[in-house]
Design a protein around this motif. Structure first.
Motif, PDB file in Angstrom:
ATOM      1  N   TYR A 255       4.721   4.693   5.656  1.00 12.44           N
ATOM      2  CA  TYR A 255       4.934   6.075   6.099  1.00 12.44           C
ATOM      3  C   TYR A 255       5.537   6.153   7.495  1.00 12.44           C
ATOM      4  O   TYR A 255       5.729   7.260   8.023  1.00 12.44           O
ATOM      5  N   ASN A 256       5.843   5.004   8.095  1.00  9.19           N
ATOM      6  CA  ASN A 256       6.466   4.943   9.429  1.00  9.19           C
ATOM      7  C   ASN A 256       5.686   5.730  10.481  1.00  9.19           C
ATOM      8  O   ASN A 256       6.278   6.287  11.406  1.00  9.19           O
ATOM      9  N   ASN A 257       4.364   5.759  10.320  1.00  4.02           N
ATOM     10  CA  ASN A 257       3.508   6.423  11.296  1.00  4.02           C
ATOM     11  C   ASN A 257       2.894   5.333  12.176  1.00  4.02           C
ATOM     12  O   ASN A 257       1.718   4.987  12.058  1.00  4.02           O
ATOM     13  N   VAL A 258       3.731   4.778  13.054  1.00  3.77           N
ATOM     14  CA  VAL A 258       3.354   3.591  13.814  1.00  3.77           C
ATOM     15  C   VAL A 258       2.178   3.874  14.752  1.00  3.77           C
ATOM     16  O   VAL A 258       1.268   3.061  14.883  1.00  3.77           O
ATOM     17  N   GLY A 259       2.175   5.023  15.405  1.00  2.00           N
ATOM     18  CA  GLY A 259       1.097   5.355  16.323  1.00  2.00           C
ATOM     19  C   GLY A 259      -0.242   5.419  15.621  1.00  2.00           C
ATOM     20  O   GLY A 259      -1.243   4.865  16.101  1.00  2.00           O
TER      21      GLY A 259
END
Length: 287
Positions: A255-259
């Motif tokens: 989901y490219n929600n790195v944080g």
């Protein structure tokens, strides 16, 4: 006058390569991950500083994270109760003198050397509802029983294989059992203690360090479990088998929600430190 001790700079020079590797591979990435967890970031665009919002959101608004956290705690309990009990039982049996015990020791340790992803693939076939071994076995016996093992949210988490990890604690328990002095056991026998009384009143207390080591390593391994769950269920069905490591992976790379994913990783580190720090303190006191 006391002579001033000379500083051996040559000895410190030998530590530099190890220190550089340790700092670059462990220390710096840990602090950088903590830094990233304070941002909202997809890994490409500009970072947006959100402070502790990622952590607050995980514990207050993220139902999947709470499922993953609960599953990790369940996994830890199952690991401690089942794996420690079974591995200790095998160690006690294989510590006795009988023909072929070395072969059996190697046989029970062998699963530990198999890649977890390979184990997951094997068990996916075993749990297959149509051609899997378990359902086919009941069919051959004439028992009308058919279970969708890894598709049922109620049983999918418990279907994950724990047997692979039995070998390592078994070897540690074997080492602990062999360190118990035969003279102490003989003295307990002379005092009238039976086998069960000797085991729980003499052997187990003398294996205190072994139990602490096994307990700490199993909890840390259970906290970071990933391969077997990802390969067997992928966190499904309906997120029922998500654990912290699989959820961290999905948030970061799917989901490219790195944080958010990095925040999950930091929480995992803190939880493992709760186990590691007391373990290190205990072992240091023993020395």
């Amino acid at each position: 006058m006391k002579k001033k001790s000379k500083i051996d700079f040559g000895a410190y020079a030998f530590l530099i390569p190890a220190a550089v590797i340790y700092l670059s591979v462990i220390v710096i990435p840990v602090f950088y991950s903590l830094f990233i967890s304070l941002f909202k970031w997809n890994g490409v665009a500009e970072k947006e500083f959100v402070g502790l919002a990622n952590y607050i959101n995980l514990f207050t608004n993220d139902a999947t994270f709470m499922i993953a956290l609960k599953n990790n705690l369940i996994w830890i309990v199952l690991t401690i109760v089942l794996m420690m009990t079974v591995s200790l039982g095998f160690a006690v049996i294989l510590n006795k003198q009988f023909r072929g015990r070395t072969v059996f020791r190697a046989f029970f340790y062998f699963p530990c050397v198999i890649a977890p992803i390979a184990v997951a693939i094997i068990w996916r076939w075993i749990y297959n509802p149509n051609i899997g071994f378990i359902n086919q076995f009941f069919k051959v016996l004439g028992i009308n029983f058919k279970q969708t093992w890894i598709s049922d949210p109620k049983v999918s988490l418990y279907a994950a294989a724990l047997w692979q990890g039995i070998g390592q604690p078994m070897i540690l328990f074997l080492a602990g059992l062999q360190s118990v002095s035969p003279d102490v056991l003989e003295a307990a026998t002379i005092d009238g203690a039976g086998p069960i009384r000797k085991f729980f009143s003499v052997t187990v207390p003398l294996m205190k360090e072994t139990f602490v080591m096994v307990l700490a390593t199993l909890i840390v391994a259970a906290m970071k479990v990933y391969d077997i769950v990802q390969g067997l269920t992928g966190g499904g069905p309906n997120n029922s088998t998500q654990v912290l490591a699989t959820y961290m992976y999905s948030q970061t790379f799917q989901y490219n929600n790195v944080g958010m994913g990095t925040a999950v990783a930091c929480i995992m580190v803190v939880m493992m430190l709760v186990v590691i720090i007391p373990y290190i303190s205990f072992t240091a006191k023993e020395k």
